[in-house]
Motif scaffolding. Sequence first.
Motif, mmCIF file in Angstrom:
data_model
loop_
_atom_site.group_PDB
_atom_site.id
_atom_site.type_symbol
_atom_site.label_atom_id
_atom_site.label_comp_id
_atom_site.label_asym_id
_atom_site.label_seq_id
_atom_site.Cartn_x
_atom_site.Cartn_y
_atom_site.Cartn_z
ATOM 1 N N ASN A 45 -71.353 -29.610 -0.983
ATOM 2 C CA ASN A 45 -69.957 -29.834 -1.364
ATOM 3 C C ASN A 45 -69.054 -28.677 -0.947
ATOM 4 O O ASN A 45 -68.205 -28.219 -1.704
ATOM 5 C CB ASN A 45 -69.836 -30.076 -2.875
ATOM 6 C CG ASN A 45 -68.454 -30.565 -3.276
ATOM 7 O OD1 ASN A 45 -67.794 -31.291 -2.529
ATOM 8 N ND2 ASN A 45 -67.989 -30.158 -4.459
ATOM 9 N N LYS A 63 -66.936 -33.539 12.618
ATOM 10 C CA LYS A 63 -67.263 -34.958 12.480
ATOM 11 C C LYS A 63 -68.556 -35.164 11.692
ATOM 12 O O LYS A 63 -68.719 -36.196 11.027
ATOM 13 C CB LYS A 63 -67.322 -35.643 13.836
ATOM 14 C CG LYS A 63 -68.479 -35.283 14.736
ATOM 15 C CD LYS A 63 -68.364 -36.039 16.053
ATOM 16 C CE LYS A 63 -69.529 -35.749 16.994
ATOM 17 N NZ LYS A 63 -69.379 -36.460 18.290
ATOM 18 N N VAL A 66 -67.354 -34.953 8.006
ATOM 19 C CA VAL A 66 -66.566 -36.137 7.661
ATOM 20 C C VAL A 66 -67.454 -37.367 7.523
ATOM 21 O O VAL A 66 -67.251 -38.201 6.624
ATOM 22 C CB VAL A 66 -65.457 -36.389 8.708
ATOM 23 C CG1 VAL A 66 -64.781 -37.738 8.455
ATOM 24 C CG2 VAL A 66 -64.427 -35.270 8.665
ATOM 25 N N SER A 67 -68.461 -37.498 8.364
ATOM 26 C CA SER A 67 -69.343 -38.666 8.315
ATOM 27 C C SER A 67 -70.128 -38.736 7.007
ATOM 28 O O SER A 67 -70.567 -39.811 6.603
ATOM 29 C CB SER A 67 -70.326 -38.646 9.495
ATOM 30 O OG SER A 67 -71.287 -37.610 9.346
ATOM 31 N N SER A 69 -69.114 -36.579 3.934
ATOM 32 C CA SER A 69 -68.277 -36.291 2.761
ATOM 33 C C SER A 69 -66.889 -36.911 2.816
ATOM 34 O O SER A 69 -66.152 -36.863 1.828
ATOM 35 C CB SER A 69 -68.124 -34.772 2.599
ATOM 36 O OG SER A 69 -69.373 -34.154 2.407
ATOM 37 N N GLY A 70 -66.513 -37.479 3.953
ATOM 38 C CA GLY A 70 -65.190 -38.072 4.072
ATOM 39 C C GLY A 70 -64.163 -37.097 4.614
ATOM 40 O O GLY A 70 -64.395 -35.886 4.682
ATOM 41 N N PRO A 71 -62.991 -37.599 5.011
ATOM 42 C CA PRO A 71 -61.970 -36.787 5.687
ATOM 43 C C PRO A 71 -61.357 -35.687 4.841
ATOM 44 O O PRO A 71 -60.854 -34.699 5.381
ATOM 45 C CB PRO A 71 -60.918 -37.817 6.118
ATOM 46 C CG PRO A 71 -61.140 -38.989 5.217
ATOM 47 C CD PRO A 71 -62.603 -39.022 4.942
ATOM 48 N N ASP A 72 -61.375 -35.823 3.518
ATOM 49 C CA ASP A 72 -60.777 -34.794 2.671
ATOM 50 C C ASP A 72 -61.567 -33.493 2.695
ATOM 51 O O ASP A 72 -61.065 -32.447 2.250
ATOM 52 C CB ASP A 72 -60.661 -35.287 1.230
ATOM 53 C CG ASP A 72 -59.617 -36.377 1.069
ATOM 54 O OD1 ASP A 72 -58.752 -36.498 1.960
ATOM 55 O OD2 ASP A 72 -59.668 -37.098 0.061
ATOM 56 N N GLU A 105 -58.214 -39.271 11.631
ATOM 57 C CA GLU A 105 -58.573 -38.590 10.386
ATOM 58 C C GLU A 105 -59.921 -39.040 9.848
ATOM 59 O O GLU A 105 -60.668 -38.245 9.271
ATOM 60 C CB GLU A 105 -57.480 -38.838 9.339
ATOM 61 C CG GLU A 105 -57.655 -38.037 8.064
ATOM 62 C CD GLU A 105 -56.446 -38.109 7.157
ATOM 63 O OE1 GLU A 105 -56.638 -38.218 5.929
ATOM 64 O OE2 GLU A 105 -55.303 -38.067 7.670
ATOM 65 N N GLN A 106 -60.256 -40.315 10.031
ATOM 66 C CA GLN A 106 -61.520 -40.829 9.517
ATOM 67 C C GLN A 106 -62.734 -40.320 10.293
ATOM 68 O O GLN A 106 -63.868 -40.517 9.883
ATOM 69 C CB GLN A 106 -61.505 -42.364 9.543
ATOM 70 C CG GLN A 106 -60.470 -42.982 8.611
ATOM 71 C CD GLN A 106 -60.654 -42.544 7.163
ATOM 72 O OE1 GLN A 106 -61.773 -42.524 6.647
ATOM 73 N NE2 GLN A 106 -59.561 -42.200 6.501
ATOM 74 N N GLY A 109 -61.219 -35.604 10.013
ATOM 75 C CA GLY A 109 -60.535 -35.031 8.867
ATOM 76 C C GLY A 109 -59.059 -34.797 9.120
ATOM 77 O O GLY A 109 -58.505 -35.194 10.143
#
Length: 229
Positions: A45, A63, A66-67, A69-72, A105-106, A109
């Motif tokens: 995290n 990437k 992001v793949s 944990s997501g873009p945030d 962004e997806q 990020g």
Amino acid sequence: MASGPNSNVTLAQAKICVYCGSSPGKNPAYLKAAQELGKLMAKNNIALVYGGGTVGLMGEVAKTIVSISGPDAVHGIIPEALVKWERDSTYSDKTDANGYHVPEEQIYGRTTVVKDMHTRKLMMAREVIEGGPGSGFIALPGGYGTMEELLETATWNQLGIHSKGVCLLNINGFYNGLTEWIKTAVDEGFVKAGNADILVSATDAEGALKALREYKVSDARYGLDWSSE
């Protein structure tokens, strides 16, 4: 994450700024290390702050996180002059509020486009400084830009501007020359012996994260007051 079983204090999320090349390098070990670092940061995290490009090692770290944990979990910060260079097809026709072309962004990020390199470096450092325990800076292999950012961050630590760890992810002995230079600089009286470990090193991603968690601030740093900055 609370500081104790009966505490209502929530610690800030750890943030790591990764400096690395906009090229993948010739050795596949470099790309593999970037992917492994991204996976471990996501698992723990830890948010990423990076240079905002989508190519080379920097794009691979972004990437990968992001793949999972997501873009945030990722914030890329890039000067407008570099946007057209450090990008791939994911930029397409997507633009931000100021009309700058930014990556999807997806996939990579959030991206912030700034005016110059100084603003980029200041914003990246500020996010790390404000991050929770385990925050710091990691350098994967890279070129002139990576080295410049790495040594400036180490210098800021020496001057007391920040107290976060700075770690070399020394894949395939890439940074052996730099670590030898530090030893020589100490021997020749240009770096205080106590400041030799401002730059710590690890040979894998797990070791790098551990090094930042356990980082000890040098007692030999300059006790300067930067409160007015």
